[in-house]
Scaffold this motif. Sequence first.
Motif, PDB file in Angstrom:
ATOM      1  N   ASP A 271      -1.765  -2.763   1.019  1.00 56.90           N
ATOM      2  CA  ASP A 271       0.270  -2.532   1.378  1.00 56.90           C
ATOM      3  C   ASP A 271       1.031  -2.718   1.217  1.00 56.90           C
ATOM      4  O   ASP A 271       2.382  -2.528   0.997  1.00 56.90           O
ATOM      5  CB  ASP A 271       0.563  -0.709   1.281  1.00 56.90           C
ATOM      6  CG  ASP A 271       0.421  -0.177   2.617  1.00 56.90           C
ATOM      7  OD1 ASP A 271      -0.327  -1.858   3.040  1.00 56.90           O
ATOM      8  OD2 ASP A 271       0.091   0.605   2.917  1.00 56.90           O
ATOM      9  N   THR A 273       1.145  -3.915   4.309  1.00 55.38           N
ATOM     10  CA  THR A 273       2.346  -3.094   5.729  1.00 55.38           C
ATOM     11  C   THR A 273       1.176  -3.412   7.279  1.00 55.38           C
ATOM     12  O   THR A 273       0.533  -3.605   6.680  1.00 55.38           O
ATOM     13  CB  THR A 273       1.902  -1.616   5.813  1.00 55.38           C
ATOM     14  OG1 THR A 273       0.586  -1.339   5.596  1.00 55.38           O
ATOM     15  CG2 THR A 273       2.731  -0.660   5.013  1.00 55.38           C
ATOM     16  N   TYR A 281       6.571  -3.692   7.115  1.00 54.14           N
ATOM     17  CA  TYR A 281       6.320  -4.408   6.001  1.00 54.14           C
ATOM     18  C   TYR A 281       5.946  -6.234   6.517  1.00 54.14           C
ATOM     19  O   TYR A 281       7.126  -6.325   7.004  1.00 54.14           O
ATOM     20  CB  TYR A 281       6.847  -4.067   4.500  1.00 54.14           C
ATOM     21  CG  TYR A 281       6.201  -3.062   3.872  1.00 54.14           C
ATOM     22  CD1 TYR A 281       5.594  -3.139   3.048  1.00 54.14           C
ATOM     23  CD2 TYR A 281       6.986  -1.848   4.501  1.00 54.14           C
ATOM     24  CE1 TYR A 281       5.303  -1.780   2.446  1.00 54.14           C
ATOM     25  CE2 TYR A 281       6.727  -0.291   4.182  1.00 54.14           C
ATOM     26  CZ  TYR A 281       5.739  -0.687   3.199  1.00 54.14           C
ATOM     27  OH  TYR A 281       5.566   1.277   2.770  1.00 54.14           O
ATOM     28  N   TRP A 310       7.289  -5.118  -4.515  1.00 44.35           N
ATOM     29  CA  TRP A 310       6.096  -4.440  -3.916  1.00 44.35           C
ATOM     30  C   TRP A 310       6.357  -4.102  -2.619  1.00 44.35           C
ATOM     31  O   TRP A 310       6.589  -2.972  -2.659  1.00 44.35           O
ATOM     32  CB  TRP A 310       4.918  -5.314  -3.995  1.00 44.35           C
ATOM     33  CG  TRP A 310       3.967  -4.356  -4.487  1.00 44.35           C
ATOM     34  CD1 TRP A 310       3.280  -3.287  -3.219  1.00 44.35           C
ATOM     35  CD2 TRP A 310       2.877  -4.383  -5.443  1.00 44.35           C
ATOM     36  NE1 TRP A 310       2.248  -2.796  -4.030  1.00 44.35           N
ATOM     37  CE2 TRP A 310       2.351  -3.045  -5.465  1.00 44.35           C
ATOM     38  CE3 TRP A 310       3.218  -5.163  -6.959  1.00 44.35           C
ATOM     39  CZ2 TRP A 310       1.502  -3.118  -6.318  1.00 44.35           C
ATOM     40  CZ3 TRP A 310       2.399  -4.390  -7.779  1.00 44.35           C
ATOM     41  CH2 TRP A 310       1.229  -3.344  -8.119  1.00 44.35           C
ATOM     42  N   HIS A 313       8.941  -1.342  -3.963  1.00 44.81           N
ATOM     43  CA  HIS A 313       8.919  -0.010  -4.640  1.00 44.81           C
ATOM     44  C   HIS A 313       8.050   0.249  -3.581  1.00 44.81           C
ATOM     45  O   HIS A 313       7.545   1.814  -4.050  1.00 44.81           O
ATOM     46  CB  HIS A 313       7.752  -0.961  -5.323  1.00 44.81           C
ATOM     47  CG  HIS A 313       8.470  -1.181  -6.531  1.00 44.81           C
ATOM     48  ND1 HIS A 313       7.660  -2.458  -7.913  1.00 44.81           N
ATOM     49  CD2 HIS A 313       9.744  -1.682  -6.908  1.00 44.81           C
ATOM     50  CE1 HIS A 313       8.714  -3.049  -8.420  1.00 44.81           C
ATOM     51  NE2 HIS A 313      10.254  -2.581  -8.110  1.00 44.81           N
ATOM     52  N   ASN A 314       6.827   0.285  -2.683  1.00 45.61           N
ATOM     53  CA  ASN A 314       6.187   0.916  -1.378  1.00 45.61           C
ATOM     54  C   ASN A 314       7.511   1.841  -1.189  1.00 45.61           C
ATOM     55  O   ASN A 314       7.295   3.307  -0.554  1.00 45.61           O
ATOM     56  CB  ASN A 314       5.541   0.625  -0.728  1.00 45.61           C
ATOM     57  CG  ASN A 314       4.017   0.181  -1.769  1.00 45.61           C
ATOM     58  OD1 ASN A 314       3.899   0.733  -2.334  1.00 45.61           O
ATOM     59  ND2 ASN A 314       2.959  -0.903  -1.693  1.00 45.61           N
ATOM     60  N   LEU A 317       8.496   4.312  -2.914  1.00 45.16           N
ATOM     61  CA  LEU A 317       7.732   5.881  -2.532  1.00 45.16           C
ATOM     62  C   LEU A 317       7.992   6.225  -1.602  1.00 45.16           C
ATOM     63  O   LEU A 317       7.856   7.814  -2.175  1.00 45.16           O
ATOM     64  CB  LEU A 317       6.029   5.088  -3.508  1.00 45.16           C
ATOM     65  CG  LEU A 317       5.699   4.226  -4.834  1.00 45.16           C
ATOM     66  CD1 LEU A 317       5.323   3.301  -4.712  1.00 45.16           C
ATOM     67  CD2 LEU A 317       6.020   4.811  -5.713  1.00 45.16           C
ATOM     68  N   THR A 318       7.750   6.125  -0.464  1.00 48.93           N
ATOM     69  CA  THR A 318       7.356   6.747   0.795  1.00 48.93           C
ATOM     70  C   THR A 318       8.813   7.223   0.981  1.00 48.93           C
ATOM     71  O   THR A 318       8.485   8.461   1.066  1.00 48.93           O
ATOM     72  CB  THR A 318       7.573   4.997   2.258  1.00 48.93           C
ATOM     73  OG1 THR A 318       6.292   4.967   1.551  1.00 48.93           O
ATOM     74  CG2 THR A 318       7.197   6.197   3.388  1.00 48.93           C
ATOM     75  N   HIS A 323       2.624   7.958  -2.284  1.00 53.02           N
ATOM     76  CA  HIS A 323       1.615   7.759  -1.909  1.00 53.02           C
ATOM     77  C   HIS A 323       2.173   6.466  -2.192  1.00 53.02           C
ATOM     78  O   HIS A 323       2.547   5.189  -4.003  1.00 53.02           O
ATOM     79  CB  HIS A 323       0.556   7.540  -2.165  1.00 53.02           C
ATOM     80  CG  HIS A 323      -0.664   8.730  -1.698  1.00 53.02           C
ATOM     81  ND1 HIS A 323      -0.761   9.045  -0.284  1.00 53.02           N
ATOM     82  CD2 HIS A 323      -0.671  10.816  -2.488  1.00 53.02           C
ATOM     83  CE1 HIS A 323      -1.261  10.114  -0.482  1.00 53.02           C
ATOM     84  NE2 HIS A 323      -1.302  10.634  -1.590  1.00 53.02           N
ATOM     85  N   ARG A 324       1.934   5.555  -1.079  1.00 50.19           N
ATOM     86  CA  ARG A 324       2.299   3.924  -1.557  1.00 50.19           C
ATOM     87  C   ARG A 324       0.440   3.158  -2.154  1.00 50.19           C
ATOM     88  O   ARG A 324       0.440   3.700  -2.322  1.00 50.19           O
ATOM     89  CB  ARG A 324       2.032   2.652  -0.259  1.00 50.19           C
ATOM     90  CG  ARG A 324       3.080   3.281   0.809  1.00 50.19           C
ATOM     91  CD  ARG A 324       3.879   2.267   1.359  1.00 50.19           C
ATOM     92  NE  ARG A 324       2.444   2.338   3.251  1.00 50.19           N
ATOM     93  CZ  ARG A 324       2.045   2.943   4.441  1.00 50.19           C
ATOM     94  NH1 ARG A 324       3.980   3.354   3.910  1.00 50.19           N
ATOM     95  NH2 ARG A 324       1.341   3.520   5.141  1.00 50.19           N
ATOM     96  N   LYS A 325       1.228   1.995  -3.172  1.00 50.30           N
ATOM     97  CA  LYS A 325       0.336   1.040  -3.675  1.00 50.30           C
ATOM     98  C   LYS A 325      -0.569   0.236  -3.444  1.00 50.30           C
ATOM     99  O   LYS A 325       0.479  -1.269  -2.393  1.00 50.30           O
ATOM    100  CB  LYS A 325       0.747   1.124  -5.281  1.00 50.30           C
ATOM    101  CG  LYS A 325       1.394   2.375  -5.831  1.00 50.30           C
ATOM    102  CD  LYS A 325       1.512   2.380  -7.349  1.00 50.30           C
ATOM    103  CE  LYS A 325       1.946   3.404  -8.119  1.00 50.30           C
ATOM    104  NZ  LYS A 325       2.268   2.903  -9.270  1.00 50.30           N
TER     105      LYS A 325
END
Length: 416
Positions: A271, A273, A281, A310, A313-314, A317-318, A323-325
């Motif tokens: 993801d 991270t 990240y 990306w 986006h994660n 989402l958090t 959930h992260r993708k």
Amino acid sequence: MTHVVVAGAGLGGIACAHELARKGVSVTIVDRNDYHQFQPLLYQVATAQLPAADVARPLATIFEGFENVRVVRAEISTLDFASLSLTAAGEKISGDYLVVAAGARANFFGTPGAEEFSFPLYSVADAEKLRHHVSEVLRGEHDPLDVVIVGGGPTGVETAGAFAELFTALRKMSHPGGRGEAWLINHGQALLAPFSERSHVYAHDKLIEHGAKLRLGVGVTAVDAGGVVLSDSTRIDSRTVIWAGGESAAPVAATGDAKPGPGGRLDVLADLTVPRFDNVYAVGDVANITDVDGKTLPQLGSVAQQAGTWAAHNIELTIAGKHRKVFQYKDKGIMAMIGRGAAVAEVGAHRHQVQGPLAFAAWLGVHAALLSGAHSKVDAFLSWAWDYFDSDHAAIVECHGNPKRIAWADDVKPTI
């Protein structure tokens, strides 16, 4: 409000910060420069095909209108993953998330004299330094300008092709510099190693056709003020040695709380991270990023840009409690310009290979897509790029004037 700190304003950092800014997230982006540089075109700055201002867009312009973005121009000295912070110019900047996008530097692999006497091509400052050096030699002396390029990847091949064409144009002008030669040294037997065998042959033949001299299967064991020594004990005399022999992560990557992996880069999870640090990240050339099959992705602008978006986006989402993708890279292919009218591209995940004008069209498409995230005048870039194949102005520029501008028409100019 959630605050994200972005370390670095390369393609990955810009993509991440811009996406977060659009969604109303508070962002602080820190970089030593007040501009974003478009690295794939640096070799054209070095060979006088473009002025530096046309591959550097001011950060103030990129984030104009985003009151939730703070731009800090400062050298980042340390990263602290545990506290989600960085230190730059004595200021500690903390956030709820830290995105490391600090980019890369030349990897000299411990070659004696390489760092001291060669010209890398990893920044606008590098390209400008090389261009001024070339101009001084051509304008101030009557000796030929011999150039040695170390490394047969895309940067080395594109630079060798550009200099070979420069020498051809100088010969047409009866300029003494036209007696110079462009040498390309590559440790491996094939140019553009990640490409197909067909592309290897095409690049080889086109460089020879343009007048470049190739030494394959030999390495550079030392560089000094007067040239290079090769692994077969031969020597090539040159005061202009260009290092395109590989890259490693920016040194600041090693100051965090994670042990760097291959190339001094930060290993990341699927993801994006950093292991053990859920809110840290790493994207772009500072990270070892894998695809869904676990294969390490190359250090490409498209990888950096997609990873930056990306990661944003994660983070979103958090923030939303979701959930992260897993990062899914859309492979647009690999490509290289070998000279006017000569390019090679292997497009898509299945690497459909094209050459010549079609490859140049693919090169245009990918670079325009990359630029669209940092430049508003992509149409001007496309107009310039087509004109590039019809113009031999670089030799005249080196001897008499300034490179042709891409008219981005921005009011704010970068400090270079």
